[in-house]
Design a protein around this motif. Structure first.
Motif, short mmCIF file in Angstrom:
data_model
loop_
_atom_site.label_atom_id
_atom_site.label_comp_id
_atom_site.label_asym_id
_atom_site.label_seq_id
_atom_site.Cartn_x
_atom_site.Cartn_y
_atom_site.Cartn_z
N ASN A 154 -17.63 -57.97 -19.59
CA ASN A 154 -17.06 -58.97 -20.50
C ASN A 154 -17.10 -60.33 -19.80
OD1 ASN A 154 -16.17 -57.24 -22.71
ND2 ASN A 154 -14.72 -56.40 -21.23
N VAL A 155 -17.75 -61.29 -20.40
CA VAL A 155 -17.85 -62.62 -19.80
C VAL A 155 -16.90 -63.60 -20.47
CG1 VAL A 155 -20.21 -62.29 -19.01
CG2 VAL A 155 -19.78 -63.20 -21.30
N GLY A 156 -16.20 -63.17 -21.51
CA GLY A 156 -15.18 -64.01 -22.15
C GLY A 156 -13.84 -63.34 -21.98
N ASN A 157 -13.30 -62.84 -23.06
CA ASN A 157 -12.07 -62.06 -23.04
C ASN A 157 -12.28 -60.81 -22.17
OD1 ASN A 157 -9.93 -60.33 -23.59
ND2 ASN A 157 -9.81 -60.91 -25.74
N GLY A 158 -11.48 -60.67 -21.10
CA GLY A 158 -11.59 -59.51 -20.22
C GLY A 158 -12.31 -59.79 -18.93
N LYS A 334 -9.36 -65.93 -25.67
CA LYS A 334 -10.78 -66.18 -25.47
C LYS A 334 -11.61 -65.30 -26.41
CE LYS A 334 -10.06 -67.06 -20.52
NZ LYS A 334 -10.41 -66.59 -19.16
N PRO A 335 -12.79 -65.75 -26.77
CA PRO A 335 -13.66 -64.90 -27.59
C PRO A 335 -14.15 -63.70 -26.78
CG PRO A 335 -14.83 -66.86 -26.89
CD PRO A 335 -13.40 -67.06 -26.49
N LYS A 336 -14.40 -62.60 -27.46
CA LYS A 336 -14.92 -61.40 -26.81
C LYS A 336 -16.43 -61.50 -26.73
CE LYS A 336 -11.15 -58.47 -28.47
NZ LYS A 336 -10.78 -57.28 -29.28
N GLY A 364 -28.22 -56.07 -24.73
CA GLY A 364 -27.46 -56.42 -25.92
C GLY A 364 -26.32 -57.36 -25.60
N ILE A 365 -25.87 -58.07 -26.59
CA ILE A 365 -24.73 -58.97 -26.46
C ILE A 365 -23.89 -58.87 -27.73
CG2 ILE A 365 -26.11 -60.92 -27.28
CD1 ILE A 365 -24.30 -62.74 -25.56
N GLN A 366 -22.57 -58.75 -27.54
CA GLN A 366 -21.65 -58.68 -28.68
C GLN A 366 -20.66 -59.84 -28.58
OE1 GLN A 366 -19.82 -54.83 -28.28
NE2 GLN A 366 -21.47 -53.76 -29.34
#
Length: 491
Positions: A154-158, A334-336, A364-366
Protein backbone atom coordinates in the motif's frame (compact mmCIF):
# COMPACT_ATOMS: atom_id res chain seq x y z
CA UNK A 1 10.96 -20.71 54.73
CA UNK A 2 9.05 -23.61 53.21
CA UNK A 3 5.54 -24.50 54.36
CA UNK A 4 6.61 -27.74 56.05
CA UNK A 5 9.30 -25.86 57.99
CA UNK A 6 6.73 -23.38 59.29
CA UNK A 7 4.42 -26.22 60.30
CA UNK A 8 7.18 -28.22 61.96
CA UNK A 9 8.19 -25.26 64.11
CA UNK A 10 4.60 -24.79 65.23
CA UNK A 11 4.21 -21.42 63.53
CA UNK A 12 1.37 -22.60 61.31
CA UNK A 13 -1.43 -25.13 61.38
CA UNK A 14 -2.48 -26.66 58.04
CA UNK A 15 -6.20 -26.20 57.67
CA UNK A 16 -7.18 -27.57 54.28
CA UNK A 17 -9.29 -25.67 51.83
CA UNK A 18 -10.43 -22.23 52.86
CA UNK A 19 -14.08 -21.96 53.89
CA UNK A 20 -14.97 -25.69 54.10
CA UNK A 21 -14.04 -27.26 57.42
CA UNK A 22 -11.48 -24.91 58.93
CA UNK A 23 -13.80 -22.38 60.52
CA UNK A 24 -16.16 -24.77 62.27
CA UNK A 25 -13.36 -27.02 63.47
CA UNK A 26 -11.36 -24.08 64.74
CA UNK A 27 -14.28 -22.55 66.61
CA UNK A 28 -15.21 -25.84 68.19
CA UNK A 29 -11.67 -26.76 69.24
CA UNK A 30 -10.37 -23.40 70.41
CA UNK A 31 -12.39 -21.46 72.94
CA UNK A 32 -11.52 -18.00 74.11
CA UNK A 33 -10.80 -19.30 77.60
CA UNK A 34 -8.33 -21.83 76.23
CA UNK A 35 -6.64 -19.13 74.21
CA UNK A 36 -6.29 -16.92 77.25
CA UNK A 37 -4.76 -19.77 79.21
CA UNK A 38 -2.21 -20.38 76.48
CA UNK A 39 -1.43 -16.69 76.17
CA UNK A 40 -1.13 -16.09 79.90
CA UNK A 41 1.52 -18.80 80.09
CA UNK A 42 3.47 -17.57 77.04
CA UNK A 43 3.26 -13.79 77.23
CA UNK A 44 6.33 -13.49 79.42
CA UNK A 45 8.52 -15.69 77.20
CA UNK A 46 7.87 -15.91 73.48
CA UNK A 47 10.12 -18.27 71.53
CA UNK A 48 8.16 -18.38 68.27
CA UNK A 49 7.51 -15.19 66.39
CA UNK A 50 6.10 -14.32 63.02
CA UNK A 51 8.03 -11.23 61.98
CA UNK A 52 6.51 -8.57 59.79
CA UNK A 53 9.04 -9.21 56.99
CA UNK A 54 8.30 -12.96 57.03
CA UNK A 55 4.59 -12.32 56.93
CA UNK A 56 4.80 -9.84 54.04
CA UNK A 57 7.07 -12.12 52.04
CA UNK A 58 4.59 -14.96 52.56
CA UNK A 59 1.70 -12.75 51.44
CA UNK A 60 3.53 -11.56 48.35
CA UNK A 61 4.43 -15.10 47.28
CA UNK A 62 1.26 -17.06 47.99
CA UNK A 63 -1.77 -14.87 48.61
CA UNK A 64 -4.51 -15.42 45.98
CA UNK A 65 -4.54 -11.71 45.12
CA UNK A 66 -0.81 -11.88 44.39
CA UNK A 67 -1.42 -14.93 42.21
CA UNK A 68 -4.22 -13.10 40.41
CA UNK A 69 -1.90 -10.15 39.86
CA UNK A 70 0.60 -12.49 38.18
CA UNK A 71 -2.17 -13.64 35.83
CA UNK A 72 -2.40 -10.08 34.52
CA UNK A 73 1.10 -10.49 33.10
CA UNK A 74 0.00 -13.67 31.34
CA UNK A 75 -2.92 -11.76 29.81
CA UNK A 76 -0.54 -9.14 28.44
CA UNK A 77 1.75 -11.80 26.98
CA UNK A 78 -1.14 -13.58 25.31
CA UNK A 79 -2.44 -10.30 23.86
CA UNK A 80 0.94 -9.69 22.20
CA UNK A 81 0.97 -13.26 20.89
CA UNK A 82 -2.51 -12.76 19.47
CA UNK A 83 -1.46 -9.53 17.71
CA UNK A 84 1.64 -11.18 16.27
CA UNK A 85 -0.72 -13.72 14.73
CA UNK A 86 -1.73 -11.03 12.27
CA UNK A 87 1.68 -11.51 10.62
CA UNK A 88 1.48 -15.30 10.47
CA UNK A 89 1.91 -16.70 6.93
CA UNK A 90 -1.20 -18.38 5.60
CA UNK A 91 -1.68 -21.00 2.97
CA UNK A 92 -4.56 -21.09 0.47
CA UNK A 93 -5.56 -23.82 -1.95
CA UNK A 94 -8.48 -24.45 -4.31
CA UNK A 95 -9.66 -26.97 -6.89
CA UNK A 96 -12.43 -25.99 -9.30
CA UNK A 97 -13.54 -28.65 -11.79
CA UNK A 98 -16.45 -29.08 -14.23
CA UNK A 99 -17.31 -32.29 -16.13
CA UNK A 100 -20.37 -32.48 -18.36
CA UNK A 101 -21.44 -35.06 -20.96
CA UNK A 102 -18.05 -36.74 -20.83
CA UNK A 103 -16.33 -33.45 -21.50
CA UNK A 104 -13.90 -31.72 -19.19
CA UNK A 105 -15.01 -28.13 -19.34
CA UNK A 106 -12.25 -26.99 -16.99
CA UNK A 107 -10.03 -28.19 -14.18
CA UNK A 108 -8.39 -25.40 -12.20
CA UNK A 109 -5.95 -25.96 -9.35
CA UNK A 110 -4.32 -23.18 -7.38
CA UNK A 111 -2.08 -23.04 -4.29
CA UNK A 112 -1.05 -19.76 -2.70
CA UNK A 113 1.25 -18.75 0.17
CA UNK A 114 0.99 -15.21 1.59
CA UNK A 115 3.56 -13.83 4.05
CA UNK A 116 2.64 -10.48 5.69
CA UNK A 117 5.61 -8.46 6.95
CA UNK A 118 6.03 -5.87 9.66
CA UNK A 119 7.00 -3.36 6.95
CA UNK A 120 3.51 -3.54 5.43
CA UNK A 121 4.59 -5.53 2.37
CA UNK A 122 2.84 -8.81 1.59
CA UNK A 123 4.98 -11.44 -0.12
CA UNK A 124 3.05 -13.85 -2.30
CA UNK A 125 3.75 -17.14 -4.03
CA UNK A 126 1.17 -18.81 -6.31
CA UNK A 127 1.18 -22.04 -8.30
CA UNK A 128 -1.49 -22.60 -10.99
CA UNK A 129 -2.23 -25.68 -13.07
CA UNK A 130 -5.27 -25.43 -15.34
CA UNK A 131 -6.71 -27.39 -18.25
CA UNK A 132 -10.04 -27.94 -20.03
CA UNK A 133 -11.83 -27.53 -23.31
CA UNK A 134 -13.73 -24.45 -22.25
CA UNK A 135 -11.12 -22.90 -20.00
CA UNK A 136 -11.15 -19.12 -19.97
CA UNK A 137 -8.17 -18.09 -22.09
CA UNK A 138 -6.72 -15.90 -19.36
CA UNK A 139 -6.29 -19.04 -17.22
CA UNK A 140 -4.21 -20.83 -19.84
CA UNK A 141 -0.90 -21.93 -18.37
CA UNK A 142 1.85 -24.35 -19.46
CA UNK A 143 1.14 -28.06 -19.06
CA UNK A 144 3.45 -28.29 -16.02
CA UNK A 145 1.80 -25.30 -14.37
CA UNK A 146 2.88 -21.72 -13.73
CA UNK A 147 4.62 -20.15 -10.75
CA UNK A 148 3.90 -16.59 -9.71
CA UNK A 149 6.16 -14.86 -7.17
CA UNK A 150 5.77 -11.26 -6.06
CA UNK A 151 4.56 -8.74 -3.54
CA UNK A 152 1.90 -6.14 -2.87
CA UNK A 153 2.25 -2.88 -1.00
CA UNK A 154 0.00 0.00 0.00
CA UNK A 155 1.55 3.29 -1.07
CA UNK A 156 -1.31 5.46 0.23
CA UNK A 157 -3.56 4.35 3.05
CA UNK A 158 -1.59 1.71 4.99
CA UNK A 159 1.93 2.77 3.98
CA UNK A 160 2.94 4.10 7.42
CA UNK A 161 0.57 2.08 9.59
CA UNK A 162 -2.15 -0.45 8.98
CA UNK A 163 -4.58 -2.47 11.11
CA UNK A 164 -2.11 -5.29 11.79
CA UNK A 165 0.76 -3.01 12.78
CA UNK A 166 -1.55 -0.85 14.92
CA UNK A 167 -2.87 -3.94 16.72
CA UNK A 168 0.65 -5.16 17.49
CA UNK A 169 1.77 -1.76 18.81
CA UNK A 170 -1.35 -1.51 20.98
CA UNK A 171 -0.85 -5.06 22.27
CA UNK A 172 2.68 -4.19 23.38
CA UNK A 173 1.33 -1.13 25.19
CA UNK A 174 -1.37 -3.25 26.82
CA UNK A 175 1.31 -5.70 27.94
CA UNK A 176 3.17 -2.87 29.70
CA UNK A 177 -0.09 -1.60 31.20
CA UNK A 178 -0.75 -5.01 32.77
CA UNK A 179 2.55 -4.68 34.63
CA UNK A 180 1.34 -1.42 36.17
CA UNK A 181 -2.06 -2.93 36.93
CA UNK A 182 -0.24 -5.75 38.72
CA UNK A 183 1.78 -3.21 40.72
CA UNK A 184 -1.38 -1.41 41.78
CA UNK A 185 -3.04 -4.67 42.83
CA UNK A 186 0.03 -5.60 44.89
CA UNK A 187 0.15 -2.11 46.43
CA UNK A 188 -3.39 -2.49 47.74
CA UNK A 189 -2.56 -5.99 49.01
CA UNK A 190 0.53 -4.60 50.73
CA UNK A 191 -1.51 -1.96 52.52
CA UNK A 192 -4.28 -4.33 53.62
CA UNK A 193 -1.78 -6.92 54.86
CA UNK A 194 0.21 -4.26 56.73
CA UNK A 195 -2.90 -2.98 58.50
CA UNK A 196 -3.93 -6.48 59.53
CA UNK A 197 -0.47 -7.41 60.84
CA UNK A 198 0.05 -4.31 62.95
CA UNK A 199 -3.45 -4.40 64.34
CA UNK A 200 -2.63 -7.94 65.40
CA UNK A 201 0.64 -6.71 66.91
CA UNK A 202 -1.21 -3.86 68.63
CA UNK A 203 -3.80 -6.29 70.04
CA UNK A 204 -0.97 -8.47 71.36
CA UNK A 205 0.71 -5.45 72.99
CA UNK A 206 -2.62 -4.45 74.59
CA UNK A 207 -3.03 -8.01 75.84
CA UNK A 208 0.38 -7.83 77.50
CA UNK A 209 -0.55 -4.54 79.20
CA UNK A 210 -3.81 -6.01 80.51
CA UNK A 211 -2.05 -9.22 81.55
CA UNK A 212 0.45 -7.18 83.54
CA UNK A 213 -2.35 -5.17 85.15
CA UNK A 214 -4.16 -8.37 86.13
CA UNK A 215 -1.01 -9.89 87.55
CA UNK A 216 -0.26 -6.78 89.63
CA UNK A 217 -3.86 -6.72 90.90
CA UNK A 218 -3.66 -10.38 91.94
CA UNK A 219 -0.34 -9.88 93.71
CA UNK A 220 -1.70 -6.84 95.55
CA UNK A 221 -4.86 -8.72 96.56
CA UNK A 222 -2.76 -11.51 98.08
CA UNK A 223 -0.63 -8.95 99.91
CA UNK A 224 -3.67 -7.03 101.18
CA UNK A 225 -5.33 -10.27 102.19
CA UNK A 226 -2.23 -11.26 104.21
CA UNK A 227 -2.09 -7.85 105.87
CA UNK A 228 -5.78 -8.13 106.78
CA UNK A 229 -5.24 -11.55 108.31
CA UNK A 230 -2.42 -10.08 110.38
CA UNK A 231 -4.64 -7.19 111.45
CA UNK A 232 -2.68 -4.48 109.66
CA UNK A 233 -5.43 -3.49 107.17
CA UNK A 234 -9.22 -3.29 107.42
CA UNK A 235 -11.49 -5.78 105.61
CA UNK A 236 -12.72 -3.08 103.25
CA UNK A 237 -9.27 -2.95 101.63
CA UNK A 238 -9.56 -6.61 100.65
CA UNK A 239 -12.85 -5.82 98.93
CA UNK A 240 -11.21 -2.91 97.13
CA UNK A 241 -8.31 -5.12 95.99
CA UNK A 242 -10.59 -7.95 94.89
CA UNK A 243 -12.84 -5.68 92.81
CA UNK A 244 -9.74 -4.52 90.97
CA UNK A 245 -8.87 -8.15 90.22
CA UNK A 246 -12.35 -8.73 88.80
CA UNK A 247 -12.29 -5.50 86.81
CA UNK A 248 -8.91 -6.29 85.25
CA UNK A 249 -9.90 -9.89 84.61
CA UNK A 250 -12.77 -8.58 82.45
CA UNK A 251 -10.42 -6.24 80.59
CA UNK A 252 -7.93 -9.05 80.06
CA UNK A 253 -10.60 -11.31 78.60
CA UNK A 254 -11.82 -8.52 76.34
CA UNK A 255 -8.25 -7.91 75.17
CA UNK A 256 -7.91 -11.66 74.58
CA UNK A 257 -11.03 -11.65 72.42
CA UNK A 258 -9.68 -8.70 70.41
CA UNK A 259 -6.36 -10.50 69.93
CA UNK A 260 -8.13 -13.71 68.90
CA UNK A 261 -10.25 -11.80 66.36
CA UNK A 262 -7.22 -10.00 64.91
CA UNK A 263 -5.44 -13.35 64.55
CA UNK A 264 -8.35 -14.72 62.51
CA UNK A 265 -8.15 -11.69 60.22
CA UNK A 266 -4.41 -12.31 59.87
CA UNK A 267 -4.99 -15.96 58.94
CA UNK A 268 -6.90 -14.85 55.85
CA UNK A 269 -3.58 -13.67 54.42
CA UNK A 270 -1.68 -16.92 55.06
CA UNK A 271 -1.67 -19.50 52.25
CA UNK A 272 0.78 -22.19 51.23
CA UNK A 273 2.33 -22.83 47.84
CA UNK A 274 -0.50 -25.24 46.97
CA UNK A 275 -3.13 -22.56 47.66
CA UNK A 276 -4.33 -24.15 50.89
CA UNK A 277 -5.17 -21.81 53.75
CA UNK A 278 -3.02 -22.08 56.86
CA UNK A 279 -3.55 -20.82 60.40
CA UNK A 280 -1.20 -19.48 63.02
CA UNK A 281 -0.68 -21.42 66.20
CA UNK A 282 -2.25 -19.50 69.13
CA UNK A 283 1.12 -19.28 70.87
CA UNK A 284 2.76 -17.32 68.03
CA UNK A 285 3.64 -13.71 68.75
CA UNK A 286 4.19 -10.79 66.37
CA UNK A 287 7.14 -8.43 66.32
CA UNK A 288 7.37 -6.15 69.37
CA UNK A 289 5.18 -3.17 68.68
CA UNK A 290 7.48 -0.40 69.88
CA UNK A 291 10.92 -0.12 68.31
CA UNK A 292 10.42 -3.06 65.96
CA UNK A 293 10.16 -1.02 62.79
CA UNK A 294 12.63 1.66 61.80
CA UNK A 295 10.59 4.25 59.93
CA UNK A 296 12.38 6.79 57.78
CA UNK A 297 10.22 9.49 56.26
CA UNK A 298 12.02 10.89 53.22
CA UNK A 299 9.45 13.22 51.70
CA UNK A 300 11.58 13.99 48.66
CA UNK A 301 11.92 10.28 47.90
CA UNK A 302 8.17 9.71 48.12
CA UNK A 303 7.42 12.80 46.01
CA UNK A 304 9.73 11.52 43.29
CA UNK A 305 8.19 8.05 43.50
CA UNK A 306 4.76 9.59 42.94
CA UNK A 307 5.69 10.40 39.34
CA UNK A 308 5.81 6.68 38.58
CA UNK A 309 2.64 5.81 40.46
CA UNK A 310 0.96 2.84 38.71
CA UNK A 311 -2.33 4.70 38.33
CA UNK A 312 -0.52 7.50 36.46
CA UNK A 313 1.45 5.03 34.40
CA UNK A 314 -1.74 3.23 33.38
CA UNK A 315 -3.18 6.53 32.17
CA UNK A 316 0.05 7.18 30.27
CA UNK A 317 -0.36 3.84 28.53
CA UNK A 318 -3.99 4.71 27.79
CA UNK A 319 -2.71 7.83 26.03
CA UNK A 320 -0.09 5.85 24.11
CA UNK A 321 -2.78 3.34 23.10
CA UNK A 322 -5.06 6.12 21.86
CA UNK A 323 -2.22 7.82 19.99
CA UNK A 324 -1.67 4.62 18.00
CA UNK A 325 -5.41 4.63 17.28
CA UNK A 326 -5.20 8.30 16.24
CA UNK A 327 -2.37 7.53 13.80
CA UNK A 328 -4.35 4.66 12.31
CA UNK A 329 -7.51 6.77 11.98
CA UNK A 330 -5.54 9.60 10.36
CA UNK A 331 -4.14 7.08 7.88
CA UNK A 332 -7.70 6.30 6.78
CA UNK A 333 -8.00 9.83 5.32
CA UNK A 334 -5.54 8.88 2.59
CA UNK A 335 -6.69 7.20 -0.62
CA UNK A 336 -6.14 3.46 -0.86
CA UNK A 337 -3.47 2.77 -3.47
CA UNK A 338 -2.25 -0.81 -3.68
CA UNK A 339 0.49 -1.93 -6.03
CA UNK A 340 0.90 -5.59 -7.00
CA UNK A 341 3.73 -7.15 -8.94
CA UNK A 342 4.31 -10.85 -9.67
CA UNK A 343 6.86 -12.32 -12.05
CA UNK A 344 5.91 -15.54 -13.79
CA UNK A 345 7.95 -18.67 -14.45
CA UNK A 346 7.41 -22.29 -15.36
CA UNK A 347 10.21 -23.49 -13.08
CA UNK A 348 12.07 -22.45 -9.94
CA UNK A 349 15.18 -24.42 -10.86
CA UNK A 350 17.52 -21.45 -11.20
CA UNK A 351 17.58 -17.67 -11.34
CA UNK A 352 18.52 -17.67 -15.03
CA UNK A 353 15.24 -19.46 -15.79
CA UNK A 354 13.02 -17.24 -13.69
CA UNK A 355 10.48 -15.32 -15.67
CA UNK A 356 11.51 -12.02 -14.10
CA UNK A 357 14.48 -11.91 -16.45
CA UNK A 358 12.30 -12.76 -19.46
CA UNK A 359 9.88 -9.91 -18.80
CA UNK A 360 7.06 -12.28 -17.84
CA UNK A 361 5.01 -10.67 -15.11
CA UNK A 362 1.65 -9.57 -13.78
CA UNK A 363 1.22 -6.01 -12.56
CA UNK A 364 -1.76 -4.25 -11.08
CA UNK A 365 -2.77 -1.12 -9.24
CA UNK A 366 -5.95 -0.50 -7.23
CA UNK A 367 -7.14 2.98 -6.23
CA UNK A 368 -10.17 3.83 -4.11
CA UNK A 369 -11.25 6.57 -1.74
CA UNK A 370 -14.49 7.87 -0.21
CA UNK A 371 -15.49 11.23 -1.63
CA UNK A 372 -16.58 12.99 1.59
CA UNK A 373 -14.59 11.05 4.22
CA UNK A 374 -17.21 11.84 6.86
CA UNK A 375 -16.87 8.48 8.59
CA UNK A 376 -13.08 8.67 8.62
CA UNK A 377 -13.02 12.28 9.86
CA UNK A 378 -15.61 11.39 12.52
CA UNK A 379 -13.55 8.44 13.77
CA UNK A 380 -10.43 10.60 13.96
CA UNK A 381 -12.29 13.36 15.77
CA UNK A 382 -13.68 10.93 18.35
CA UNK A 383 -10.20 9.57 19.04
CA UNK A 384 -8.86 13.10 19.57
CA UNK A 385 -11.67 13.77 22.05
CA UNK A 386 -10.77 10.58 23.94
CA UNK A 387 -7.14 11.69 24.11
CA UNK A 388 -8.16 15.04 25.61
CA UNK A 389 -10.40 13.25 28.10
CA UNK A 390 -7.57 10.97 29.28
CA UNK A 391 -5.24 13.98 29.56
CA UNK A 392 -7.74 15.70 31.85
CA UNK A 393 -8.08 12.49 33.88
CA UNK A 394 -4.33 12.25 34.27
CA UNK A 395 -3.98 15.87 35.42
CA UNK A 396 -6.74 15.33 37.97
CA UNK A 397 -5.32 11.98 39.15
CA UNK A 398 -1.87 13.53 39.66
CA UNK A 399 -3.32 16.29 41.81
CA UNK A 400 -5.46 13.83 43.77
CA UNK A 401 -2.50 11.56 44.47
CA UNK A 402 -0.29 14.51 45.44
CA UNK A 403 -2.99 15.81 47.80
CA UNK A 404 -3.42 12.36 49.33
CA UNK A 405 0.33 12.07 49.82
CA UNK A 406 0.44 15.45 51.58
CA UNK A 407 -2.54 14.45 53.73
CA UNK A 408 -1.09 11.15 54.94
CA UNK A 409 2.34 12.73 55.43
CA UNK A 410 0.74 15.32 57.72
CA UNK A 411 -1.13 12.52 59.51
CA UNK A 412 2.18 10.77 60.10
CA UNK A 413 3.77 13.95 61.49
CA UNK A 414 0.84 14.53 63.87
CA UNK A 415 0.91 10.95 65.15
CA UNK A 416 4.66 11.10 65.60
CA UNK A 417 4.26 14.26 67.67
CA UNK A 418 1.50 12.63 69.72
CA UNK A 419 3.77 9.67 70.47
CA UNK A 420 6.37 12.01 71.87
CA UNK A 421 3.82 13.59 74.23
CA UNK A 422 2.40 10.21 75.21
CA UNK A 423 5.88 8.90 75.98
CA UNK A 424 6.51 11.83 78.32
CA UNK A 425 3.08 11.37 79.87
CA UNK A 426 3.78 7.67 80.58
CA UNK A 427 7.08 8.53 82.23
CA UNK A 428 5.31 11.06 84.42
CA UNK A 429 2.57 8.58 85.38
CA UNK A 430 5.20 5.95 86.24
CA UNK A 431 6.89 8.48 88.52
CA UNK A 432 3.58 9.32 90.20
CA UNK A 433 2.79 5.63 90.70
CA UNK A 434 6.16 4.95 92.31
CA UNK A 435 5.64 7.91 94.63
CA UNK A 436 2.13 6.76 95.53
CA UNK A 437 3.40 3.27 96.35
CA UNK A 438 6.10 4.73 98.60
CA UNK A 439 3.49 6.82 100.40
CA UNK A 440 1.25 3.73 100.74
CA UNK A 441 4.11 1.76 102.28
CA UNK A 442 4.56 4.58 104.78
CA UNK A 443 0.84 4.61 105.53
CA UNK A 444 0.26 8.03 103.98
CA UNK A 445 -1.83 6.89 100.99
CA UNK A 446 -4.68 4.52 100.22
CA UNK A 447 -5.32 1.55 98.00
CA UNK A 448 -7.87 3.59 96.07
CA UNK A 449 -5.24 6.15 95.03
CA UNK A 450 -2.79 3.46 93.95
CA UNK A 451 -5.47 1.81 91.82
CA UNK A 452 -6.31 5.17 90.27
CA UNK A 453 -2.63 5.81 89.48
CA UNK A 454 -2.28 2.36 87.93
CA UNK A 455 -5.42 2.75 85.86
CA UNK A 456 -4.17 6.05 84.45
CA UNK A 457 -0.83 4.45 83.59
CA UNK A 458 -2.31 1.36 81.93
CA UNK A 459 -4.83 3.46 79.99
CA UNK A 460 -2.02 5.69 78.73
CA UNK A 461 0.01 2.65 77.66
CA UNK A 462 -2.99 1.36 75.73
CA UNK A 463 -3.43 4.74 74.04
CA UNK A 464 0.29 4.74 73.23
CA UNK A 465 -0.03 1.30 71.60
CA UNK A 466 -3.01 2.48 69.55
CA UNK A 467 -1.22 5.60 68.32
CA UNK A 468 1.91 3.61 67.52
CA UNK A 469 -0.13 1.21 65.38
CA UNK A 470 -1.74 4.20 63.66
CA UNK A 471 1.76 5.62 63.02
CA UNK A 472 2.96 2.47 61.29
CA UNK A 473 -0.25 2.28 59.27
CA UNK A 474 0.15 5.96 58.34
CA UNK A 475 3.64 5.14 57.05
CA UNK A 476 2.20 2.36 54.90
CA UNK A 477 -0.41 4.85 53.65
CA UNK A 478 2.43 7.12 52.54
CA UNK A 479 4.12 4.27 50.65
CA UNK A 480 0.83 3.28 49.03
CA UNK A 481 -0.01 6.88 48.10
CA UNK A 482 3.44 7.19 46.50
CA UNK A 483 2.79 4.00 44.52
CA UNK A 484 5.45 1.88 46.21
CA UNK A 485 3.85 -0.90 48.26
CA UNK A 486 6.08 -3.98 48.22
CA UNK A 487 8.42 -2.26 45.80
CA UNK A 488 11.78 -1.38 47.32
CA UNK A 489 10.77 -2.74 50.70
CA UNK A 490 13.49 -5.38 50.96
CA UNK A 491 11.20 -8.25 49.97
Amino acid sequence: MATNEWVSTGLLHPSGVKGIEKTDEMRNSLSLLGLLMVLSMSLSAQDNRLSYDQFMEWVKLYHPVAKQADLLLDLGTQEVRKARGGFDPYLYGSIDEKQYQEKEYYNKKEAELVVPTIAGVELQGVFEKNRGAYLNPEHNVPDNGLYSLGASINVGNGLLIDKRRAALKQAKIYNKATQEERRQSLNLLYYDATVVYWKWAGAFADLKVNEKGLRVAKERFEAVKGSFEQGDLPAIDTVEAYTQVLNREIKFQKAGYTFFSSMQELNVYLWDADQNSIDLSPSIAPDPLVGSNELTLDEEYFNQALINHPELRMLDYDLAYLNIERRYKAEQLKPKIKLKYNFLTETLGGLEQVGFYENNYKFGIQVSTPLLLRKERGDLGMTKVKIKDVNYKRDLKLEQLAAKLRKVTNEYDVLNSQLSFLSQNIKGLETLLRGERMKFDMGESSLFLINAREKSLFDSQLVYNSVYVDLIIAYSKIRTAAGLGFEGYGL
